[in-house]
Write a protein that holds these residues in place. Structure first.
Motif, PDB file in Angstrom:
ATOM      1  N   ALA A 183       0.666  -0.841  -0.001  1.00  0.00           N
ATOM      2  CA  ALA A 183      -0.340  -0.269  -0.248  1.00  0.00           C
ATOM      3  C   ALA A 183       0.328   1.088  -0.102  1.00  0.00           C
ATOM      4  O   ALA A 183       1.921   1.286   0.691  1.00  0.00           O
ATOM      5  CB  ALA A 183      -0.731  -0.017   1.197  1.00  0.00           C
ATOM      6  N   VAL A 184       0.645   2.516  -0.564  1.00  0.00           N
ATOM      7  CA  VAL A 184       1.302   3.777  -0.468  1.00  0.00           C
ATOM      8  C   VAL A 184       0.344   4.678  -0.310  1.00  0.00           C
ATOM      9  O   VAL A 184      -1.380   4.397  -0.179  1.00  0.00           O
ATOM     10  CB  VAL A 184       1.981   3.819  -2.122  1.00  0.00           C
ATOM     11  CG1 VAL A 184       2.860   3.100  -2.438  1.00  0.00           C
ATOM     12  CG2 VAL A 184       0.497   3.686  -3.548  1.00  0.00           C
ATOM     13  N   SER A 185       0.401   5.687   0.200  1.00  0.00           N
ATOM     14  CA  SER A 185      -0.623   6.397   0.042  1.00  0.00           C
ATOM     15  C   SER A 185       0.277   7.931  -0.594  1.00  0.00           C
ATOM     16  O   SER A 185       1.389   8.628  -1.096  1.00  0.00           O
ATOM     17  CB  SER A 185      -0.304   7.485   1.357  1.00  0.00           C
ATOM     18  OG  SER A 185       0.754   7.548   2.513  1.00  0.00           O
ATOM     19  N   LEU A 186      -0.832   9.066  -0.832  1.00  0.00           N
ATOM     20  CA  LEU A 186      -0.454  10.163  -1.672  1.00  0.00           C
ATOM     21  C   LEU A 186      -0.573  11.370  -1.079  1.00  0.00           C
ATOM     22  O   LEU A 186      -0.972  11.192  -0.366  1.00  0.00           O
ATOM     23  CB  LEU A 186      -1.214  10.411  -2.591  1.00  0.00           C
ATOM     24  CG  LEU A 186      -1.700   8.934  -3.467  1.00  0.00           C
ATOM     25  CD1 LEU A 186      -2.654   9.140  -4.969  1.00  0.00           C
ATOM     26  CD2 LEU A 186      -0.358   8.558  -4.633  1.00  0.00           C
ATOM     27  N   ASN A 187       0.541  12.172  -1.360  1.00  0.00           N
ATOM     28  CA  ASN A 187       0.479  13.492  -0.533  1.00  0.00           C
ATOM     29  C   ASN A 187       0.422  14.412  -0.917  1.00  0.00           C
ATOM     30  O   ASN A 187       0.984  14.854  -2.537  1.00  0.00           O
ATOM     31  CB  ASN A 187       2.057  13.459   0.287  1.00  0.00           C
ATOM     32  CG  ASN A 187       1.672  12.590   0.925  1.00  0.00           C
ATOM     33  OD1 ASN A 187       1.589  12.513   2.478  1.00  0.00           O
ATOM     34  ND2 ASN A 187       3.206  12.089   0.819  1.00  0.00           N
ATOM     35  N   PHE A 188      -0.361  16.183  -0.985  1.00  0.00           N
ATOM     36  CA  PHE A 188      -0.430  16.627  -2.121  1.00  0.00           C
ATOM     37  C   PHE A 188       0.725  17.572  -2.453  1.00  0.00           C
ATOM     38  O   PHE A 188       0.580  17.804  -3.707  1.00  0.00           O
ATOM     39  CB  PHE A 188      -1.645  17.970  -1.297  1.00  0.00           C
ATOM     40  CG  PHE A 188      -2.258  19.049  -1.631  1.00  0.00           C
ATOM     41  CD1 PHE A 188      -3.447  19.437  -2.421  1.00  0.00           C
ATOM     42  CD2 PHE A 188      -1.283  20.725  -1.411  1.00  0.00           C
ATOM     43  CE1 PHE A 188      -3.370  20.301  -3.592  1.00  0.00           C
ATOM     44  CE2 PHE A 188      -1.590  21.535  -2.506  1.00  0.00           C
ATOM     45  CZ  PHE A 188      -3.103  21.875  -3.033  1.00  0.00           C
ATOM     46  N   GLY A 189       1.688  17.842  -1.625  1.00  0.00           N
ATOM     47  CA  GLY A 189       2.892  18.746  -2.132  1.00  0.00           C
ATOM     48  C   GLY A 189       3.535  18.408  -2.919  1.00  0.00           C
ATOM     49  O   GLY A 189       4.137  18.368  -4.205  1.00  0.00           O
ATOM     50  N   LEU A 212      -3.573   3.974  -1.638  1.00  0.00           N
ATOM     51  CA  LEU A 212      -4.013   2.968  -2.616  1.00  0.00           C
ATOM     52  C   LEU A 212      -3.586   1.662  -2.336  1.00  0.00           C
ATOM     53  O   LEU A 212      -2.176   1.870  -2.219  1.00  0.00           O
ATOM     54  CB  LEU A 212      -3.202   3.566  -4.196  1.00  0.00           C
ATOM     55  CG  LEU A 212      -3.297   4.883  -4.926  1.00  0.00           C
ATOM     56  CD1 LEU A 212      -2.751   5.577  -5.770  1.00  0.00           C
ATOM     57  CD2 LEU A 212      -4.529   5.128  -5.069  1.00  0.00           C
ATOM     58  N   ASP A 213      -3.954   0.729  -2.845  1.00  0.00           N
ATOM     59  CA  ASP A 213      -4.104  -1.156  -2.841  1.00  0.00           C
ATOM     60  C   ASP A 213      -2.933  -0.895  -4.187  1.00  0.00           C
ATOM     61  O   ASP A 213      -3.709  -0.953  -4.256  1.00  0.00           O
ATOM     62  CB  ASP A 213      -4.655  -1.287  -1.854  1.00  0.00           C
ATOM     63  CG  ASP A 213      -5.743  -1.262  -0.463  1.00  0.00           C
ATOM     64  OD1 ASP A 213      -4.463  -1.261   0.841  1.00  0.00           O
ATOM     65  OD2 ASP A 213      -6.588  -0.521  -1.297  1.00  0.00           O
ATOM     66  N   ILE A 214      -1.912  -1.220  -3.522  1.00  0.00           N
ATOM     67  CA  ILE A 214      -0.651  -2.013  -4.631  1.00  0.00           C
ATOM     68  C   ILE A 214      -1.618  -3.854  -5.201  1.00  0.00           C
ATOM     69  O   ILE A 214      -1.186  -4.138  -4.332  1.00  0.00           O
ATOM     70  CB  ILE A 214       0.408  -2.596  -4.518  1.00  0.00           C
ATOM     71  CG1 ILE A 214       1.190  -1.488  -3.830  1.00  0.00           C
ATOM     72  CG2 ILE A 214       1.663  -2.755  -5.271  1.00  0.00           C
ATOM     73  CD1 ILE A 214       0.751   0.350  -4.726  1.00  0.00           C
ATOM     74  N   ILE A 227      -8.227   7.944   6.642  1.00  0.00           N
ATOM     75  CA  ILE A 227      -7.828   7.829   5.090  1.00  0.00           C
ATOM     76  C   ILE A 227      -8.961   8.047   4.838  1.00  0.00           C
ATOM     77  O   ILE A 227     -10.071   8.301   5.302  1.00  0.00           O
ATOM     78  CB  ILE A 227      -7.858   6.534   5.004  1.00  0.00           C
ATOM     79  CG1 ILE A 227      -6.418   6.128   5.447  1.00  0.00           C
ATOM     80  CG2 ILE A 227      -8.033   5.929   3.438  1.00  0.00           C
ATOM     81  CD1 ILE A 227      -5.862   4.458   5.798  1.00  0.00           C
ATOM     82  N   GLY A 228      -9.249   8.764   3.757  1.00  0.00           N
ATOM     83  CA  GLY A 228     -10.211  10.067   3.403  1.00  0.00           C
ATOM     84  C   GLY A 228     -10.251   9.525   1.537  1.00  0.00           C
ATOM     85  O   GLY A 228     -11.464   9.423   1.008  1.00  0.00           O
ATOM     86  N   TRP A 229     -10.038   8.573   1.118  1.00  0.00           N
ATOM     87  CA  TRP A 229      -9.882   8.136  -0.202  1.00  0.00           C
ATOM     88  C   TRP A 229      -9.165   6.374  -0.132  1.00  0.00           C
ATOM     89  O   TRP A 229      -7.894   7.005   0.792  1.00  0.00           O
ATOM     90  CB  TRP A 229      -9.247   8.944  -0.974  1.00  0.00           C
ATOM     91  CG  TRP A 229      -9.168   8.261  -2.976  1.00  0.00           C
ATOM     92  CD1 TRP A 229      -8.401   7.246  -2.275  1.00  0.00           C
ATOM     93  CD2 TRP A 229      -9.747   8.206  -3.750  1.00  0.00           C
ATOM     94  NE1 TRP A 229      -8.809   6.588  -4.216  1.00  0.00           N
ATOM     95  CE2 TRP A 229      -9.743   7.695  -4.474  1.00  0.00           C
ATOM     96  CE3 TRP A 229     -11.243   9.522  -4.185  1.00  0.00           C
ATOM     97  CZ2 TRP A 229     -10.221   7.750  -6.286  1.00  0.00           C
ATOM     98  CZ3 TRP A 229     -11.810   9.542  -5.234  1.00  0.00           C
ATOM     99  CH2 TRP A 229     -11.280   8.277  -6.396  1.00  0.00           C
ATOM    100  N   ARG A 230      -9.730   5.597  -0.281  1.00  0.00           N
ATOM    101  CA  ARG A 230      -8.469   4.562  -0.626  1.00  0.00           C
ATOM    102  C   ARG A 230      -9.692   3.618  -1.590  1.00  0.00           C
ATOM    103  O   ARG A 230     -10.427   3.915  -1.696  1.00  0.00           O
ATOM    104  CB  ARG A 230      -8.926   3.323   0.845  1.00  0.00           C
ATOM    105  CG  ARG A 230      -8.004   2.427   0.507  1.00  0.00           C
ATOM    106  CD  ARG A 230      -8.033   1.485   1.843  1.00  0.00           C
ATOM    107  NE  ARG A 230      -6.769   0.872   1.802  1.00  0.00           N
ATOM    108  CZ  ARG A 230      -6.574  -0.010   3.071  1.00  0.00           C
ATOM    109  NH1 ARG A 230      -6.837  -0.018   4.429  1.00  0.00           N
ATOM    110  NH2 ARG A 230      -6.018  -1.063   3.089  1.00  0.00           N
TER     111      ARG A 230
END
Length: 314
Positions: free
Chosen positions: A35-41, A301-303, A274-277
Motif C-alpha cells: 500500500a502507498v499513500s499520496l501527498n498534496f505537495g 492506494l492498495d497495490i 484515510i479520506g480515499w482508498r
C-alpha cells in the motif's frame, strides 16, 4: 515490475507502467509494497520535482523480501513502513533501513502507509515548536494530511489547538481529533497564539504570523495556496513582539519517528484519517480528488488490489 511513473501527458501526471526494479545498496532493504499513500505537495509540484518516467512517492508499506546486505534493518518477511523522497509508488522499493519501521500485525498496511510524509512532518514540526502543553497552537490547512496529524499530535501534547480550514465541511470531525476550536479562515482568531503550523502559505501565513504572541514561532510547512507570502515586518517591529518565522524542512533519519507514530497507531491513540482508498489503477482519480480538495486527510492506494473502497469528504 509495475509502477506509477510521472507522465506529463497523463491525467494528474501519473501512469501505470512497466519499469526496471530498483537496485538496493548495501544499506537498503528491498520491500514488496502492499500500500502507498499520496501527498498534496508531491502531486502539486510533480512537474517541477520529477522527470518523465521517474517513479515518485514518499510513502510505502509492505514486506521485506531482501534484507540489507550490511545486516542492518529487519529480516525477510518483516512488515514495514518506509519514508523516502522517491520510488515509493511501485511494486518493489529499495529503502535505507534507517528510514523504515516495523509494522505490527494489528496495523493495516494502508493505515501504516498514511503515516510517513504527513505524520513525520507534523511530528517534527511540533517538536520544533518546543513544549506545547497549555499553549495555543494554530494549525492552518488543518483538514489536509499534515494538518490532521498535527491536530492530533498537538492535542496529545496538551496544546489548545485551533484548527483553521477553508470551509465548514472541511472542518467536520476535527474537534473529535482534539481541536479545541475549528475556524474558517483566521478572522475569528483574536487572542495571541504561541505556535503556528502553516500548511497554506500566501496571505494566510502572513495573517497567522501577525497572531503570534511574544516568543511565538511560525513554521511554514507547505504552500497549498500556491501563493507567495508578503509580510509587513515594519508593522511587526512597531508591535514590538519577539517572534520568529522559519521554513520547515523534514529531516532524516525517519525510522525513529515512524516507529513512534506506528506505536501510537497500534495503541489507537492516532487515527490515520484515510479520506480515499482504492486500487492503484485509480491513482489519477485519487490524485485529482486530492488536488481539488475533495479528500479530507490521506489518499491510500492498495497495490495490485482489485477491490475498491472510496471515501469522499467535501
Amino acid at each position: 515490475m509495475r509502477a506509477l511513473v510521472h507522465d506529463p501527458a497523463a491525467p494528474a501526471g501519473l501512469r501505470l507502467a512497466d519499469t526496471e526494479p530498483p537496485v538496493a545498496t548495501d544499506a537498503q532493504a528491498l520491500v514488496d509494497v502492499q500500500a502507498v499513500s499520496l501527498n498534496f505537495g508531491e502531486l502539486a509540484y510533480l512537474d517541477q520535482q520529477r522527470r518523465p518516467g521517474e517513479v515518485p512517492g514518499c510513502d510505502a508499506a509492505g514486506i521485506v523480501v531482501r534484507q540489507a546486505a550490511d545486516g542492518s534493518g529487519p529480516p525477510v518477511g518483516t512488515r514495514v513502513v518506509s519514508f523516502d523522497f522517491r520510488g515509493g509508488w511501485a511494486e518493489l522499493r529499495a529503502v535505507d533501513t534507517a528510514d523504515l519501521a516495523v509494522v505490527p500485525e494489528s496495523v493495516d498496511f494502508g493505515a501504516a502507509s498514511a503515516l510517513p510524509a504527513a505524520g513525520v512532518t507534523a511530528l517534527q514540526a511540533l517538536r520544533r515548536l518546543g513544549p506545547v502543553d497549555d499553549r495555543r497552537v494554530l494549525i492552518t490547512g488543518a483538514s489536509g494530511g499534515v494538518g490532521r496529524f498535527a491536530v492530533q499530535l498537538a492535542a496529545l501534547g496538551g496544546a489548545h489547538v485551533i484548527a483553521s480550514v477553508g470551509s465548514p465541511a472541511r472542518g467536520e470531525g476535527l474537534d473529535e481529533l482534539g481541536a479545541a476550536e475549528v475556524v474558517v479562515g483566521l478572522g475569528s482568531v483574536t487572542e495571541p497564539v504561541f505556535g503556528l503550523l502553516d500548511n497554506v502559505g500566501g496571505r494566510q501565513l502572513a495573517e497567522g504570523f501577525a497572531l503570534l504572541g511574544d516568543g511565538g514561532v511560525a513554521l511554514s510547512i507547505g504552500q497549498a495556496s500556491r501563493e507567495p507570502t508578503t509580510i509587513d515586518f515594519e508593522r511587526e517591529r512597531v508591535r514590538g513582539s519577539d517572534k520568529r518565522l522559519e521554513p520547515f524542512i523534514v529531516r532524516q533519519p525517519f525510522g525513529p519517528d515512524l516507529t513512534h507514530l506506528i506505536d501510537l497507531l497500534a495503541e489507537s491513540r492516532l487515527d490515520p484519517q484515510i479520506g480515499w482508498r482504492s486500487s492503484w489503477d485509480r491513482a489519477s482519480e485519487a490524485a485529482d480528488a486530492l488536488l481539488r480538495r475533495r479528500v479530507a486527510g490521506k489518499a491510500v492506494l492498495d497495490i495490485g488490489s482489485t477491490t475498491t473502497q472510496v471515501m469522499h469528504s467535501p
